[in-house]
Scaffold this active site. Structure first.
Site, short mmCIF file in Angstrom:
data_model
loop_
_atom_site.label_atom_id
_atom_site.label_comp_id
_atom_site.label_asym_id
_atom_site.label_seq_id
_atom_site.Cartn_x
_atom_site.Cartn_y
_atom_site.Cartn_z
N TYR A 161 0.82 -1.22 0.00
CA TYR A 161 0.00 0.00 0.00
C TYR A 161 0.85 1.27 0.00
O TYR A 161 0.42 2.30 -0.48
CB TYR A 161 -0.91 0.03 1.23
CG TYR A 161 -2.26 -0.59 1.02
CD1 TYR A 161 -2.39 -1.90 0.58
CD2 TYR A 161 -3.43 0.12 1.30
CE1 TYR A 161 -3.64 -2.48 0.42
CE2 TYR A 161 -4.67 -0.44 1.14
CZ TYR A 161 -4.77 -1.74 0.70
OH TYR A 161 -6.00 -2.31 0.54
N LYS A 218 2.97 -15.37 1.91
CA LYS A 218 3.14 -16.08 0.64
C LYS A 218 4.64 -16.36 0.53
O LYS A 218 5.31 -15.94 -0.43
CB LYS A 218 2.60 -15.21 -0.51
CG LYS A 218 2.51 -15.92 -1.85
CD LYS A 218 1.44 -16.99 -1.94
CE LYS A 218 1.53 -17.73 -3.27
NZ LYS A 218 0.57 -18.87 -3.35
N ASP A 277 -12.41 -8.91 4.36
CA ASP A 277 -13.71 -8.86 3.68
C ASP A 277 -14.32 -10.25 3.63
O ASP A 277 -15.53 -10.44 3.83
CB ASP A 277 -13.57 -8.34 2.24
CG ASP A 277 -13.79 -6.84 2.14
OD1 ASP A 277 -13.55 -6.14 3.15
OD2 ASP A 277 -14.18 -6.35 1.06
N ASP A 294 -6.48 -6.86 3.94
CA ASP A 294 -7.60 -6.19 3.29
C ASP A 294 -8.55 -7.23 2.69
O ASP A 294 -9.76 -7.20 2.89
CB ASP A 294 -7.06 -5.25 2.20
CG ASP A 294 -8.17 -4.53 1.45
OD1 ASP A 294 -9.11 -4.05 2.11
OD2 ASP A 294 -8.11 -4.47 0.20
N ASP A 309 -3.28 -18.10 -0.06
CA ASP A 309 -4.30 -18.76 -0.89
C ASP A 309 -5.02 -19.84 -0.09
O ASP A 309 -6.25 -19.96 -0.11
CB ASP A 309 -3.70 -19.32 -2.19
CG ASP A 309 -2.44 -20.15 -1.98
OD1 ASP A 309 -1.88 -20.14 -0.87
OD2 ASP A 309 -2.01 -20.82 -2.94
C1 IPM Z 1 -10.44 -1.09 3.93
C2 IPM Z 1 -10.72 -0.43 2.60
C3 IPM Z 1 -9.57 0.51 2.29
C4 IPM Z 1 -8.30 -0.31 2.17
C5 IPM Z 1 -9.77 1.41 1.06
C6 IPM Z 1 -11.06 2.20 1.14
C7 IPM Z 1 -8.60 2.33 0.84
O1 IPM Z 1 -10.90 -1.39 1.61
O2 IPM Z 1 -10.30 -0.37 4.93
O3 IPM Z 1 -10.38 -2.32 3.98
O4 IPM Z 1 -8.00 -0.84 1.09
O5 IPM Z 1 -7.59 -0.43 3.16
MG MG Z 2 -11.00 -3.41 2.37
#
Ligand code: IPM
Ligand code: MG
Length: 360
Positions: A141, A192, A252, A248, A224
């Site tokens: 990042y 990884k 999710d 990240d 993975d």
């Molecule tokens: C998160 C989001 C952010 C990230 C974006 C909005 C920059 O997806 O906080 O997970 O990628 O960190």
């Molecule tokens: Mg995110």
């Protein structure tokens, strides 16, 4: 002494959900004597529209001075055509990096009342309680060099750099270990290492740091496989620690196991426990302004804020219990609704939490 909270509503559904969280804070002030001051500032697309920058200097200054920051969400299609350097997301990334918020805690907890809302079978997810610890200020990042360059042939080439120093890995692994000590004492470090040198070093440093925690069982998993295991048998995990980008993605995925990304809070902490708190879902432009968004992730972020930055564990528990009792009562925003529940909008849900708090 009164503590100061900076409120950053941001974009999309951000302002709607944050105002419900503020109702909760105001209730804690009025009913339970919580001593806090609140300031509000601009971030993300809203800040860009007003000032030409997604993280105005004034906002950063407020954030530096605050004891904690509560953020809604940033971004939306309106700002997608902008240059990446001034997109709303840059405001969020700038806050994380400028405030040194390297430790991102993303709990994925399945509320028993919502087992039906998960896309996975109830027996696979019931009782789920994972803490994902994501490194937040390093890795690909922020790595340099980065950009898009033109080759002699005229073709363009994009590039980013995955980079971690030993000290960066060491401190995030220790955060995960400390958290695990208060839980089931198991940490899975995700990398990884079979392909990327940078995460080969990650594994080496994690193993070394883990040596200082004889009571914690440390394991390693390739990313993975970790993604697969999260949907195959998620209850095998207690604490997971990983890089910025893997975290990240995996967070999710873990969020969805719980039925709704609309339920999950997060904390981003610096070395001293100062933090920024936000729901892990985004700005959801498709439902913004319609009063449909689920404010519970933001309200639960307030609970994390009370616990980690304000040292008010009792207040935090009150908020969590209020959310629990609202779920027990059957109220649901559309994202977590199922047959037999009562569908409500954003502000009705916020009001219900406040009512439960008052009644407690
Ligand atoms: C998160 C989001 C952010 C990230 C974006 C909005 C920059 O997806 O906080 O997970 O990628 O960190
Ligand atoms: Mg995110």
């Amino acid at each position: 002494m009164s503590k100061n909270i900076l409120i950053l509503p941001g974009d999309g559904i951000g302002p709607e959900i944050v105002s419900e969280a503020v109702k909760v804070l105001v209730c804690l002030q009025d009913v339970y004597g919580l001593e806090v001051d609140m300031d509000e500032a601009l971030v993300g697309g809203a800040a860009y529209d007003a000032t030409g920058h997604p993280l105005p200097e004034a906002t950063l200054q407020y954030a530096r001075e605050a004891d904690a920051v509560l953020l809604g969400a940033v971004g939306g299609p309106k700002w997608e055509p902008l240059d990446i350097s001034v997109r709303p997301e840059k405001g969020l990334l700038g806050l994380r990096s400028e405030l040194g918020l390297f430790a991102n805690l993303r709990p994925a907890i399945l509320y028993p009342q919502l087992a039906e809302a998960s896309t996975l079978k109830p027996e696979v997810v019931s009782g789920l309680d994972i803490m994902i610890v994501r490194e937040l200020t390093g890795g690909i990042y922020f790595g340099q060099p980065r950009g898009v360059r033109e080759l002699e042939s005229g073709e363009k080439e994009g590039y980013n750099t995955l980079i971690y120093r030993e000290s960066e890995v060491d401190r995030i692994v220790r955060v995960a270990m400390d958290i695990a000590m208060k839980r089931d004492r198991r940490v899975c470090s995700v990398d990884k290492a079979n392909v990327l040198e940078c995460t080969e070093l990650w594994r080496e440093v994690a193993t070394r740091a883990g040596g200082d925690y004889p009571d914690v069982e440390l394991s390693h998993m390739y990313v993975d496989n970790a993604a697969m295991q999260l949907v195959r048998a998620p209850k095998q995990f207690d604490v997971m620690v990983t890089t910025n980008m893997f975290g990240d993605i995996l967070s999710d995925c873990a969020a969805m196991l719980t039925g709704s990304i609309g339920m999950l809070p997060s904390a981003s902490l610096d070395e001293n426990g100062k933090g920024m708190y936000e729901p892990i879902h985004g700005s959801a432009p498709d439902i913004s302004g319609k009063g449909l968004a689920n404010p519970l992730a933001t309200i639960l972020s307030v609970a994390m804020l009370l616990r980690y930055s304000l040292d008010e564990p009792q207040m935090a528990e009150r908020v969590e219990q209020a959310v629990n009792s609202v779920l027990d009562s059957g109220l649901r925003t559309p994202d977590i609704a199922s047959p037999g529940t009562v569908e409500v909008g954003t502000s009705e849900m916020g009001d219900a939490v406040v009512k439960a708090l008052q009644a407690a």
